[in-house]
Motif scaffolding. Sequence first.
Motif, PDB file in Angstrom:
ATOM      1  N   UNK A 111       0.876  -1.094   0.039  1.00 25.94           N
ATOM      2  CA  UNK A 111       0.167   0.167   0.039  1.00 25.94           C
ATOM      3  C   UNK A 111       0.979   1.168   0.009  1.00 25.94           C
ATOM      4  N   UNK A 112       0.714   1.930  -1.159  1.00 25.38           N
ATOM      5  CA  UNK A 112       1.638   3.212  -1.051  1.00 25.38           C
ATOM      6  C   UNK A 112       0.898   4.099  -1.993  1.00 25.38           C
ATOM      7  N   UNK A 113       1.219   5.493  -2.315  1.00 22.52           N
ATOM      8  CA  UNK A 113       0.867   6.395  -3.526  1.00 22.52           C
ATOM      9  C   UNK A 113       1.225   5.705  -4.519  1.00 22.52           C
ATOM     10  N   UNK A 114       0.381   6.049  -5.919  1.00 29.12           N
ATOM     11  CA  UNK A 114       0.837   5.748  -7.059  1.00 29.12           C
ATOM     12  C   UNK A 114       1.874   6.357  -7.685  1.00 29.12           C
ATOM     13  N   UNK A 115       2.467   7.692  -7.068  1.00 31.32           N
ATOM     14  CA  UNK A 115       3.274   8.527  -7.280  1.00 31.32           C
ATOM     15  C   UNK A 115       4.643   7.708  -6.905  1.00 31.32           C
ATOM     16  N   UNK A 116       4.622   7.171  -5.637  1.00 30.74           N
ATOM     17  CA  UNK A 116       5.971   6.632  -5.114  1.00 30.74           C
ATOM     18  C   UNK A 116       6.083   5.388  -5.976  1.00 30.74           C
ATOM     19  N   UNK A 117       4.999   4.657  -6.162  1.00 30.95           N
ATOM     20  CA  UNK A 117       5.082   3.185  -7.024  1.00 30.95           C
ATOM     21  C   UNK A 117       5.777   3.492  -8.259  1.00 30.95           C
ATOM     22  N   UNK A 118       5.180   4.486  -9.127  1.00 36.09           N
ATOM     23  CA  UNK A 118       5.713   4.643 -10.450  1.00 36.09           C
ATOM     24  C   UNK A 118       7.097   5.108 -10.600  1.00 36.09           C
ATOM     25  N   UNK A 119       7.419   5.861  -9.497  1.00 40.00           N
ATOM     26  CA  UNK A 119       9.009   6.594  -9.393  1.00 40.00           C
ATOM     27  C   UNK A 119       9.810   5.452  -9.015  1.00 40.00           C
ATOM     28  N   UNK A 120       9.469   4.414  -7.932  1.00 45.59           N
ATOM     29  CA  UNK A 120      10.464   3.508  -7.530  1.00 45.59           C
ATOM     30  C   UNK A 120      10.813   2.673  -8.765  1.00 45.59           C
ATOM     31  N   UNK A 121       9.689   2.214  -9.368  1.00 45.67           N
ATOM     32  CA  UNK A 121       9.821   1.238 -10.643  1.00 45.67           C
ATOM     33  C   UNK A 121      10.515   2.072 -11.832  1.00 45.67           C
ATOM     34  N   UNK A 122      10.324   2.946 -12.048  1.00 41.78           N
ATOM     35  CA  UNK A 122      11.016   4.021 -13.105  1.00 41.78           C
ATOM     36  C   UNK A 122      12.406   4.054 -12.837  1.00 41.78           C
ATOM     37  N   UNK A 123      12.812   4.518 -11.587  1.00 41.07           N
ATOM     38  CA  UNK A 123      14.166   4.739 -11.306  1.00 41.07           C
ATOM     39  C   UNK A 123      14.776   3.407 -11.402  1.00 41.07           C
ATOM     40  N   UNK A 124      14.379   2.401 -10.984  1.00 36.67           N
ATOM     41  CA  UNK A 124      14.801   1.142 -10.763  1.00 36.67           C
ATOM     42  C   UNK A 124      15.329   0.607 -12.224  1.00 36.67           C
ATOM     43  N   UNK A 125      14.178   0.573 -13.210  1.00 39.38           N
ATOM     44  CA  UNK A 125      14.514   0.417 -14.531  1.00 39.38           C
ATOM     45  C   UNK A 125      15.465   1.186 -15.460  1.00 39.38           C
ATOM     46  N   UNK A 126      15.396   2.551 -15.028  1.00 34.44           N
ATOM     47  CA  UNK A 126      16.356   3.395 -15.703  1.00 34.44           C
ATOM     48  C   UNK A 126      18.117   3.143 -15.289  1.00 34.44           C
ATOM     49  N   UNK A 127      18.029   2.850 -14.181  1.00 31.75           N
ATOM     50  CA  UNK A 127      19.537   2.734 -13.444  1.00 31.75           C
ATOM     51  C   UNK A 127      20.017   1.308 -13.933  1.00 31.75           C
ATOM     52  N   UNK A 128      19.144   0.336 -14.239  1.00 34.98           N
ATOM     53  CA  UNK A 128      19.997  -0.982 -14.431  1.00 34.98           C
ATOM     54  C   UNK A 128      19.588  -1.627 -15.793  1.00 34.98           C
ATOM     55  N   UNK A 129      19.036  -0.807 -16.643  1.00 30.48           N
ATOM     56  CA  UNK A 129      18.813  -1.497 -17.977  1.00 30.48           C
ATOM     57  C   UNK A 129      19.308  -0.478 -18.985  1.00 30.48           C
ATOM     58  N   UNK A 130      19.412  -0.848 -20.117  1.00 30.27           N
ATOM     59  CA  UNK A 130      19.818   0.254 -21.415  1.00 30.27           C
ATOM     60  C   UNK A 130      18.443   0.846 -21.774  1.00 30.27           C
ATOM     61  N   UNK A 131      17.722   1.512 -21.056  1.00 29.69           N
ATOM     62  CA  UNK A 131      16.438   2.109 -21.382  1.00 29.69           C
ATOM     63  C   UNK A 131      16.895   3.583 -21.441  1.00 29.69           C
ATOM     64  N   UNK A 132      16.298   4.362 -22.330  1.00 30.47           N
ATOM     65  CA  UNK A 132      16.637   5.853 -22.456  1.00 30.47           C
ATOM     66  C   UNK A 132      15.467   6.479 -22.420  1.00 30.47           C
ATOM     67  N   UNK A 133      15.104   7.434 -21.621  1.00 27.46           N
ATOM     68  CA  UNK A 133      13.856   8.284 -21.700  1.00 27.46           C
ATOM     69  C   UNK A 133      13.704   9.602 -22.461  1.00 27.46           C
ATOM     70  N   UNK A 134      13.054   9.719 -23.334  1.00 30.24           N
ATOM     71  CA  UNK A 134      12.855  11.018 -24.109  1.00 30.24           C
ATOM     72  C   UNK A 134      11.342  11.561 -24.108  1.00 30.24           C
ATOM     73  N   UNK A 135      11.506  12.651 -24.140  1.00 32.95           N
ATOM     74  CA  UNK A 135      10.041  13.511 -24.355  1.00 32.95           C
ATOM     75  C   UNK A 135       9.649  13.494 -25.688  1.00 32.95           C
TER      76      UNK A 135
END
Length: 460
Positions: A111-135
């Motif tokens: 149980x947590x806010x959706x904002x926390x969940x999204x941020x934790x998952x996104x931060x983990x993926x961007x830090x540990x994979x070859x994924x690049x975020x673009x706008x």
Amino acid sequence: MSRRGVVIGAGLAGVLAAAALSTVVDEVVLWDRDDLPDGPEHRKGLPQGLHAHLLMAGGLEAMEALVPGVSIRERLLAAGAREVSLASGMVSLGTEGWFRRWRGPGPRMLSCSRALLDWVVRDAVLAHTAVRLRKGQVVELAGDRRRIEGVRVSTPDGDEDLHADFVVDASGRGSRVSGWLRAVGVTDVRERTVDAGLVNATRIYRIPEGAEDFPVTVLNADPYGSRPGRSGMVLPIEGGRWMASLAGTRGGEPPSDPDAFLRYALELPHPLVGRLISGAEPLTGVHVSRSTSNHRRYAEKARHWPERFVVLGDALAGFNPAYGQGMSVAALGARVLARELGRTGVDEPGLARRVQRGVAGVVEAAWTLAVGQDIWFPGTRGGSPGLPDRLMMRYTRRMIRATTGSYSAATAVWDVTSMTAGPTRLLRPRAVLAAAIGPVKPPLTGPPLSVEERKVAGLP
């Protein structure tokens, strides 16, 4: 020659799909039209982001598998999320009465806010994979009905054509995929919407002193009473806060006025939610949203489906958020993608169709649960009960009635609720026997609270 994957949408489904794709290509470009926050903050592209979310065990397990070497659970707990046992950590009123709290852990949820969940998952993926975020906003697909070869993107610097060896659309409820597919010659993707008119209203409170360990509290709507459904819940989130969410179907919508919000909570079938928040300090106003219909695209049934293109998450199927399935379905769908990519890589003919068919199984289970409830609310648009629905309703009600006083029935329902098993779990011999026998303990006359918990709730 380097291989590139493109994922459209950097919400939870897109980030997890990017993690899956990163294992078989050299780079993944993850596109999103929003400026994403660098922390656990709400973003406008997530209409349900300010309302209650619970991450079920099946969804968490899939997330952990998609980001190996990183514990999403431990990161969320370290950031303040709470782990709750379905067996003992919830107080819940269903259509057939109060559910008991049983000893033993049972499946657990976060149980947590959706904002926390999204941020934790996104931060983990961007830090540990070859994924690049673009706008940027994808405006069309490149290719034809046989194969997708890239995307055209509108960026702050102008339009850009980007070649891709695999493309995933995970752009959410607002996806333009139907138009994109028609433009490349795929014209027979059937869609269906079932809308109970649910409105969510949520307010954040500071948890009162002494109430830090109060169980998650849920008062479920009754779809069978020929009246608008009304529900309410209080759950702990990070930062020592409670999130109180009220919901009502067409004709029973919760209000946005703070005083009326409290009255609505007190007038639910039991005043427990209202009692809890009446003694808590509000930290926000009331946030209301209406983006709650069940909507599904039957991509797996299209006569022609292009190679190297997959649709996942809410772009494929969005559910009434009252049933808490969307995040787990997104994670389980990304795990199907990872499994198929791991077998063949991106080049295998028929891969995209196999993924869509595999994901359809996950979607069907959640769809059956959500729509099977929503069609009974008065004023629901897009569906009405038929004979199979009436037969299923009778069995479901019998099972839920048994769950109020049968541990065997409760374990079957927990497995389905936590998405560690599909609905067929309720048709196994032991579950069917438990439903036939019914509750073996007498019904509870009130919420199953300890003496101290009753004091916190202001109940005699």
